[in-house]
Scaffold this motif. Sequence first.
Motif, PDB file in Angstrom:
ATOM      1  N   GLU A 123       0.822  -1.221   0.000  1.00  0.00           N
ATOM      2  CA  GLU A 123       0.000   0.000   0.000  1.00  0.00           C
ATOM      3  C   GLU A 123       0.852   1.266   0.000  1.00  0.00           C
ATOM      4  O   GLU A 123       0.419   2.322   0.456  1.00  0.00           O
ATOM      5  N   THR A 152     -17.247  -2.306   3.904  1.00  0.00           N
ATOM      6  CA  THR A 152     -16.428  -1.435   3.047  1.00  0.00           C
ATOM      7  C   THR A 152     -16.377  -1.913   1.597  1.00  0.00           C
ATOM      8  O   THR A 152     -15.657  -1.329   0.793  1.00  0.00           O
ATOM      9  N   MET A 156     -10.545  -1.724   2.070  1.00  0.00           N
ATOM     10  CA  MET A 156      -9.900  -1.243   3.287  1.00  0.00           C
ATOM     11  C   MET A 156      -8.474  -1.766   3.330  1.00  0.00           C
ATOM     12  O   MET A 156      -8.197  -2.863   2.846  1.00  0.00           O
ATOM     13  N   LEU A 182      -5.909  -1.800   8.845  1.00  0.00           N
ATOM     14  CA  LEU A 182      -7.152  -1.438   9.509  1.00  0.00           C
ATOM     15  C   LEU A 182      -8.051  -2.656   9.672  1.00  0.00           C
ATOM     16  O   LEU A 182      -8.697  -2.839  10.716  1.00  0.00           O
ATOM     17  N   LEU A 237     -14.374   4.662   3.225  1.00  0.00           N
ATOM     18  CA  LEU A 237     -13.627   3.680   2.445  1.00  0.00           C
ATOM     19  C   LEU A 237     -14.548   2.944   1.481  1.00  0.00           C
ATOM     20  O   LEU A 237     -14.186   2.695   0.325  1.00  0.00           O
ATOM     21  N   GLU A 249      -9.603   7.433  -0.010  1.00  0.00           N
ATOM     22  CA  GLU A 249      -8.300   6.894   0.366  1.00  0.00           C
ATOM     23  C   GLU A 249      -8.179   6.927   1.889  1.00  0.00           C
ATOM     24  O   GLU A 249      -8.679   7.828   2.544  1.00  0.00           O
ATOM     25  N   ILE A 250      -7.507   5.928   2.475  1.00  0.00           N
ATOM     26  CA  ILE A 250      -7.529   5.721   3.913  1.00  0.00           C
ATOM     27  C   ILE A 250      -7.023   6.937   4.689  1.00  0.00           C
ATOM     28  O   ILE A 250      -7.653   7.368   5.662  1.00  0.00           O
ATOM     29  N   ASN A 251      -5.916   7.535   4.269  1.00  0.00           N
ATOM     30  CA  ASN A 251      -5.385   8.663   5.032  1.00  0.00           C
ATOM     31  C   ASN A 251      -6.326   9.859   4.984  1.00  0.00           C
ATOM     32  O   ASN A 251      -6.477  10.581   5.973  1.00  0.00           O
TER      33      ASN A 251
END
Length: 848
Positions: free
Chosen positions: A257, A506, A510, A514, A596, A601-603
Motif C-alpha cells: 500500500e 467497506t 480497506m 485497519l 472507504l 483513500e484511507i489517510n
Amino acid sequence: MPGHKAPLSRAWLLPAGFGLAAGIFLLLPPRAAAQSLEETQREFLRGHYDAVIKTATEKAQEGDYRGDWRVLLVKTLLTVGRYNEAHTNALAALADYSGNLEMRLLARTTSLFQGDRPGADLQLMEARRLIERRAGAFDTEEAPALGQALLLLGLEPRLVLENCFRRAETMEPPLRDAFIDAGQLALDKHDFVLAADTFRAGLKKFPDDPDMEGGLAAAFQTGDPEEMMKAIQAALAVNPRHVPSLLLLADHLIDAEQYDLAAEQLARVLEVNPHQPEALAYRSVLAQLHNDPAAAGQFRAEALKYWTTNPQVDYIIGLKLAQKYRFAEAAAEQRRALEFDQAYLPARRELAGDLLRLGQDDQGWALAQEVHSQDDYDITSYNLVKLHDQMEKFQTLTNANFIVQMSAHEAALYGDRVLDLLGRARDPLCRKYGVELTQRTTVDIFPDQKDFAVRTFGMPGNPGYLGVCFGSVITANSPASQAPNPANWEDVLWHEFCHVVTLTLTRNRMPRWLSEGISVYEERQANPAWGERMSLAYRDMILTNALTPLGELSGAFLTAKNSRALQFAYYESSLVVEFVVQQYGLDTLKAILGDLRDGSEINHAIAAHTAPLPDLEKRFAAFARDKALNLAPEADLQKPPEDRDGVAFTVWEKAHPHNYYLTLEHAEKLIDDKNWADAKPVLELLAASYHGERLEANPLWLLALTERNLKETNAELATLQQFAAQETDFADLYLRLIDLCGARQDWPDEIKYAQLLLEINPLITAPYSALAEAGAASGKTGEAIDAYRKLLLLDPPDPAEAHYQLARLLHAQGGSESEAKRQVLQALEEAPRFREAQRLLLQLEDHS
C-alpha cells in the motif's frame, strides 16, 4: 507471452527424427559469436538501449553475422516501445533470414503489437512449418527459441523444459537464454522452487545478469520478500532501467500500500517505454485503488493501444484487485481478459481462484479442473484439483447463516461448537457495525496445514497463518494442523468473522492494517484474554520507537523480519483502532469505514474524521507510549545491561534490587536447583509486580509449579485459577485445573475448565473425559452422554470403560435401550470379563 494454441496432432508433435518422448534432440555445435555483438549485448543488459539500437542498426544494414544483429535490434526496439519500427525490422529480417526461428517468434510478437492477431498466428504457423521441415535438427543456439515455439504450439511444458531448455543449459558453453526461458516457464507455472534453482544456476554461469537477478526476485515474491528485494537491488545495480525488476518492485509496493512509491517505479518504466502494457495496467490498478474509474479506464486503453487484445493487461488488473480482496471486480477483469483469448490460462486459473473466494464453489472447482486438464504442469491448478478431491470427503454443516466444511471426524467432535461460536459472533458484530449480511458465510476448516494453504493461497506454505477471510469465505487451520500447541480456535474464528463484517461494510475496500486492527480489537472486546495485548516485548518495541507510521502499517505485515515483528504489526494496528475509538468514538470509526466503502483513500478518510495525519500520528505515539509505561508501573522493567561482568554491572544490580528480569532469572535458577521453598517467595513478589506474559513465561505458572512441588494444592489451585482468568491459549494450564478440580469433586469448575480446553483443542480425550465424569456426577446426564460419545471417537485409553459408562447413562436416562445394549456389548468385546458390563447386559436383557 502465452497466446492462442493451434490444434496439433500427436503425429506432428513427434515427427521423424525429432523424438522428444525418447529424449532424442539433435543439436548441432554452437557457432562462434563476434566480439562486437557480445559487447553490444552486454550494453543491452546494462540498459543502454539507444546505443544498442544505433549500433545494431548499422550492423544489420551491413549484413553482419546473419540475423543476430537484427534479433538484438528488434528486441531492443520492443523494449523501448518502438513497436512499428520493431515490426518493420522483423519483417525485413525474415525476408533475408526466413529460417531464423527466433526472429519468426519476434515477428509474431511485433504483429501482436500491431493489433494484427491473424498476422501473429501466421508467423506461428510458419514457425511450425520450419520445425517440421528441419525435423528437429537445430543449432544449439536455437534451442531456447525452439522451446518457446513448441510451448506456443501446445507441446507439453515438461517435455519442452527437459528436451530444449535443460539440454541447452548443460551445453558447453551453456546458453544464457536457456536459463532465462526455463526459469520463466517455472514462474509461469508457479513452480517457484524450480524457478529459484534455475536462476541461481544461471547466475553461476552468467554473473551480474539483470534478467537472472530479476527472475530470481520473482521466484521469491510469494515466499521471501527480503531475498526478493536483494535480487531486485542486484538487478538494478547492473541496469537501473531494467523493466521487469522495476515492475516487480512496483507490484510489491502496491501490496504494501505504498502507492506513491509504486507510481514512481512505474514512471521509471514508462521513461524506458512510454507504452509498456504491464506498467500501464499497474497504473490502471492504482487509479482503481484511488477510486478514479475514469483514469483507470484511460490507463487500460493506453495499455491496449498497440496490442489491442492483450489478455495480460486485464489479467494483471484482476490479479492485483484480487490481492486487495476485491474479488468480484477481479473476476470481472479476468473475464475481460478471456474475451480477448479464451485459451489464456493465467486468467482462467485466477478466475477459478476468485470464484472460490467468492463462495461460488461449483464454478470455481470446475474451472480449476479445466485448467489442470489443459496444463498439468500448472502447480496452482494441480494443487486445487488435489484439494478438491480431499474436500469431497469433508462433512458440510449448515444453518440459515453459515456453511461449514470440515473433516467428518472433526465435525462429529466440535462442528456444533463451530456453528454456535459463529452465531455468537454474528449478531453482536453485525449490529455493532450496522451490517446486514445477505449471503451465507462459508467456513472451511482444514486438519492439514498444506490443504489450508492451497485453499487460501493456491500453494502450500505460509505456515504463520491461522485463518484468512476473503469476504464471505473464511479458511482456517484446525487444531490438528497446529499440534502440539494449537491456538484458541474460537478466538481465531471470531477474528475472521469480524473480517466478514468489515469487508462487507467497506465492499472489501480497506487497507490490511485497519482490517486486522479492527479484528484484533474486537477479539479483546469479546474476551479480554483473547487477541494481542501489551507485553514486555511490545513495551520495549514501543519505548524504543519501533512504531510504524500509520501510512506505512500495511507494509509492516509484508516486511516483518520475524514472527514477533509480524505479531507486533497486528498489535499496533489494533492499538490504533483502540485509540480512535477511545478518542473519537465508535461512530467515527464507522464513518471512516463508510468513506472507504465510497472510495475514499484511507489517510484522507482518517484525517476527515479525526485530525491531520501528522498530528494524529504524534498523538497515537504518545497514547501507545503511555500504555507501555503503564503496563506495570510498580515494577522495575528496565532491561539489564548485556555485559554482566565488571563493576558497572554490580553497581547497576545494586541500584535495581527488584528488577523484574534479574528476579525472574534468580527464580528460574532456584527452580532448576529444585529449591522450591526459596523459589516461592521470590515468585510471589515477582507475580505481584507483573503477571501479564503468555504461557510458560508468566510467573504465575512458575509459582504454581513451585506450589505443586511443595504439595500446597490449595495454593496451586488458586494461582492457576488466577492465571486462567487471563490466558486462553495454554492447554497445559487447563489440563492441570481439570485434574485439580476432579480430585476435589468440584464438578462445576471441572466442567468450566474442560469447556475452556475445548476452545483450544477439541481433538484430545481429556476434556471429554472430564465432561463425562463431572456431568454424570452432577446429574447432567445429557451432557455426560454427549461427552462419552465424542470420547469414543478419539480412541480413549480405556474404551471398554467408556462404552460401559455410556451404556449405563443411556439405560438410566431411558428411551435408548437398544443403543445402551449396543454400547455394553462393545464394552464386552473390548473386555469380555468386565463384571459390571455383564451385570448391565443382564439388566438390559431383563428390561427388554
